[in-house]
Design an enzyme around this catalytic site. Structure first.
Site, short mmCIF file in Angstrom:
data_model
loop_
_atom_site.label_atom_id
_atom_site.label_comp_id
_atom_site.label_asym_id
_atom_site.label_seq_id
_atom_site.Cartn_x
_atom_site.Cartn_y
_atom_site.Cartn_z
N GLU A 188 1.23 -1.66 -0.20
CA GLU A 188 0.09 -0.06 -0.13
C GLU A 188 0.77 1.46 0.16
O GLU A 188 0.37 2.07 -0.64
CB GLU A 188 -1.26 -0.15 1.01
CG GLU A 188 -1.63 -1.42 1.28
CD GLU A 188 -3.12 -1.24 0.25
OE1 GLU A 188 -3.62 0.02 0.06
OE2 GLU A 188 -3.43 -2.44 -0.62
N SER A 198 -47.96 -30.76 41.38
CA SER A 198 -47.61 -30.63 43.09
C SER A 198 -46.27 -30.20 43.27
O SER A 198 -45.51 -30.72 44.49
CB SER A 198 -47.12 -32.51 43.36
OG SER A 198 -49.01 -33.33 42.98
#
Length: 841
Positions: free
Chosen positions: A90, A486
């Site tokens: 770059e 229950s």
């Protein structure tokens, strides 16, 4: 004056004029554009869009949320050779220029004049930082001038290494990877410092065109780009000729590596995500928050797997519903079988597969499973597959593979073993490969939930809200209102114990009929067994889950008294009936609410506030939220709070939002957010006695299967509603409370023989084997004011000398009265105390 001199002067004036025009033009652009340029200081304040990450308590990744994968990294963590690879690709003169490379710009200008297009922008790394952080990607002259001006500003105010670091953390490198650290993970599943030279060059080639040079999408162009960068690195003296030769001949090794969750906890992850969005809005996805939950990795994984295994076991008990699809044999010959299999979704560990052949002689079928390929399905894995008719009825047991599957069937299978070298085949030149084996399966229709809480703090240790989050986002753990059956009885019995009843109180387990003017017929409650036991002590009635005793008990204690006690325990009563069916658990409650209430019993009667988030950190690692410290308090709550306030609390932990981070969005209205008070909600002596009664559910009652854990400190209660529409097991020791529910999303009977002990309890056992592994016994300390008294089990009164007796727990003031001298003269020897199997301590 000679002609040459005049010409020279003319050119000099033209040059000066051109230079002046250029300077004036550049100055004009500067004066025009400068006011709109952002200050460079903003670069230091910009938050890189980093995803939300959710971790378990032991810091194992649970989930990642956000469109952009990013893991910010400092330049010191990046190898020099990797930096040089990016410079070669770059901006080779990055450390030499002042932010703008004149040669590069001139090259771009020549391209524009010669071709009419800008083929390369001549941008430096600094200019790319300016563009990526501040500007659009439009290819216009105005944007380029802005880019140049910003680059000059950036170079004046930041050093080169800081600029390079900003660049490497911002650049897009394809496949949702932003920044070099994320790209190293996505393409190579490695940290940056472990990449090879060839891999470094490959990543350096991506910024120019992440899609065109992507090694996954376009490996040929990516290879050309990589090798060009390696050549540039050699030209610039970054690498030797030998290193170049080695790297340029290296094969492409890139593959897609999504961030894999280390713990299977989708329902938990969604709860955390929703809470973070509630607190921080959409910024939660991008601001790099790291959330640590209360769940522990191994326990959570076990909870997920135990629930799925339990639901699959129930589903297989009720038969095989047939293939999910059917293909013609001709279609299998004309089309790619792998492609056909890919049309059906994978559901957790269940893989779609197409039956390609069936052999009754070899007792097997061959299938092509998605993601695996050809596999063998032995008949022994199909013997469960009776044809499903109803939940109560299935066809005959299959005798051969063709009774179950046919060629072209699309089915679900589970992997039994991976392909492997046959360990017994050591002599042949080409050792045999043991074929992949799979087992017939199907996606369960039944659903369930599991919640495990730390009893003393309310921290969620594990949570599973259904079989598959991908199939259904509905979190049954927190959202499903179901009848507790229950499992409600312990709260009724606790109310009775706090209102003068004892475990030795006798009730008649006999038929009872209630007339109700609102009902067309009388209500005749029954025991699940259909049998009656006559006079029964409350302890026995609880561990045997006697419905008729519970109804009579509620009638005597009082419906209003019971509902008020539920409110005292902070159990929601809005969906509880105001009639005697309350005794049988006919109200509605979520599994989370039941688990919280069970934790109150488990910890000795203190309040519990379930919570999931332990800690939140920002992208810089600073703690922005810490779960409040839990304090158990009797009557000295204010003193304990004052003591805690003397300790210094970091300002960063102060939570300005008064809403606590709990699993159900519960509101905490206290001003002090560094402390979570847990006040006593129930009498400790009543709770201690209830612990003992619920331990008998495991020792001799409906929860006997839990004895497989080999622990003496566990207690619990099974639960089954009418027609087996909801089945439960809620169990605990003094430290951990875990609740499991199983049922259909649309309430329907689960079938004959399906009770809490057969559907929910096995899941609970599988989970608790891991949750309690290596944990010492944890029992509630015996409070003062509790006595053991030897009683006659038939009458509940003190046993006379010579009578068979058992020991029972009582509050000191509620113990049966002492025997008089006359009572004690009954004679005989006291043989009852020798029956240790019936003694209760």
């Amino acid at each position: 004056m000679s002609h040459l001199l005049r010409t020279s002067r003319l050119f000099a004036w033209l040059f000066l004029t051109g230079l002046s025009v250029a300077v004036i033009t550049a100055s004009g652009f500067y004066l025009y554009l400068r006011p709109g340029l952002p200050p460079v200081e903003q670069l230091l304040d910009i938050k890189l869009q980093t995803p939300l990450r959710v971790y378990s308590k032991d810091h194992r990744l649970i989930a990642e949320f956000g469109e952009k994968r990013r893991a910010p990294i400092t330049i010191e963590q990046i190898p020099t050779i990797q930096l040089q690879a990016f410079m070669a690709a770059e901006d080779a003169r990055f450390y030499e220029h002042f932010g703008v490379d004149i040669k590069g710009l001139m090259r771009a200008a020549v391209q524009l004049v010669s071709t009419g297009e800008i083929q390369s922008g001549g941008s430096t790394i600094t200019m790319q930082v300016a563009k990526n952080y501040f500007l659009s990607r439009d290819r216009t002259f105005i944007r380029k001038f802005n880019e140049i001006l910003l680059a000059l500003q950036i170079e004046r105010e930041l050093d080169k290494n800081r600029i390079f670091e900003l660049y490497l953390n911002k650049i897009y490198l394809g496949n949702r990877a932003y920044g070099i650290a994320a790209a190293a993970q996505v393409y190579y599943d490695k940290p940056v410092n472990e990449l090879t030279l060839a891999q470094m060059a490959m990543l350096a080639g991506l910024p120019k065109a992440p899609s065109a040079y992507n090694p996954l999408a376009n490996p040929e162009r990516a290879l050309i780009r990589r090798n060009w960068i390696l050549g540039r690195m050699q030209e610039l003296g970054y690498i030797t000729a030998d290193a170049y030769d080695l790297a340029v001949n290296a094969p492409l090794t890139a593959s897609y590596n999504a961030t894999e969750a280390e713990v299977d906890a989708d329902y938990v992850a969604e709860m955390a995500r929703a809470e973070m969005v509630r607190r921080f809005g959409e910024d939660a996805y991008t601001d790099g928050y790291s959330v640590t939950l209360t769940v522990e990795g191994d326990k959570q994984q076990t909870a997920t797997e135990a629930l799925r295994a339990g639901l699959e076991a129930y589903d297989q008990r009720h038969g095989y519903r047939g293939p999910i699809g059917q293909l013609e044999p001709s279609e299998l010959q004309e089309r790619d079988v792998a492609e056909l299999a890919s049309n059906y979704p994978r559901v957790e560990s269940l893989l779609p597969a197409i039956v390609t052949s069936v052999s009754d002689e070899e007792q097997q079928a061959l299938v092509h499973a998605r993601g695996i390929g050809q596999a063998v399905m032995p008949f022994e894995t199909m013997t469960w597959a009776k044809r499903y008719k109803t939940e109560d009825l299935a066809g005959p047991e299959p005798k051969k593979p063709s009774d179950v599957v046919a060629v072209g069937d699309v089915i679900y299978v589970k992997l039994q073993n991976p392909a492997m070298i046959d360990p017994e085949d050591t002599g042949s030149e080409e050792p045999r490969i043991t074929p992949v084996k799979v087992a017939l399966s199907q996606v369960p229709r039944v659903e369930g939930a599991l919640i495990s809480l730390k009893a003393d703090t309310g921290a969620i240790e594990a949570l599973a809200g259904g079989y598959s989050f991908n199939q259904s986002k509905y979190n049954r753990a927190t959202q499903a209102d179901r009848q507790p059956g229950s499992t409600f009885k312990p709260f009724l019995y606790l109310t009775a114990l706090e209102n003068g009843m004892t475990p030795a109180t006798i009730y008649n387990d006999a038929p009872i009929v209630f007339e109700d003017s609102e009902l067309e017929t009388a209500w005749r409650p029954e025991n699940s067994s259909g049998r009656f036991g006559g006079p029964t002590r409350l302890r026995e009635a609880l561990y045997s889950s006697k419905n008729l005793v519970s109804v009579r008990l509620l009638r005597d204690v009082g419906i209003r008294t019971t509902l008020e006690n539920l409110e005292q325990l902070r159990i929601p009563v809005d969906n509880m009936p105001d009639n005697l069916s309350l005794a049988l658990g006919s109200g509605l409650i979520t599994p989370m609410q039941l688990a919280r209430a069970q934790a109150v019993i488990a910890n000795g009667g203190f309040d519990v506030e379930p919570y999931l988030i332990e800690e939140i950190r920002d992208m810089n690692g600073e703690v922005v939220y810490q779960a409040p410290k839990t304090i158990l308090c009797e009557d000295n709550c204010d003193d304990l709070v004052a003591k805690e306030e003397l300790e210094e609390t970091p300002e960063s932990l102060t939570d300005a939002n008064p809403k606590d981070l709990t699993s159900e969005g519960l509101t905490d209205t206290r001003d002090d957010q560094s402390i979570r008070l847990m006040k006593r909600l129930a009498d400790e002596r009543s709770v201690y006695i209830l612990h003992s009664m619920m331990q008998d559910v495991i020792r001799r009652g409906t929860g006997r299967r839990a004895q497989a854990l080999g622990r003496s400190d566990i207690a619990g209660k099974t639960g089954t509603t009418n027609e087996q529409r909801d089945t439960w097991f809620a169990g605990f020791n003094h430290k951990v409370a875990t609740t499991v529910w199983v049922g259909f999303d649309q309430p329907a009977p689960l079938g004959r023989g399906e009770y809490g002990a057969s559907t929910a309890l096995p899941i609970w056992i599988d989970y608790m084997q891991v949750a309690l592994k290596d944990a010492p016994p944890a029992v509630m300390p015996r409070p003062n004011g509790i006595v053991n008294v030897r009683i006659n089990p038939e009458t509940g009164e003190r046993a006379r000398p010579g009578e068979e007796g058992i020991f029972e727990l009582f509050k000191e003031e509620e113990a049966p009265p002492a025997l008089t001298a006359e009572d004690s003269n009954g004679g005989g020897s006291d043989n009852g105390g020798s029956d240790l199997s019936r003694q209760l301590f």
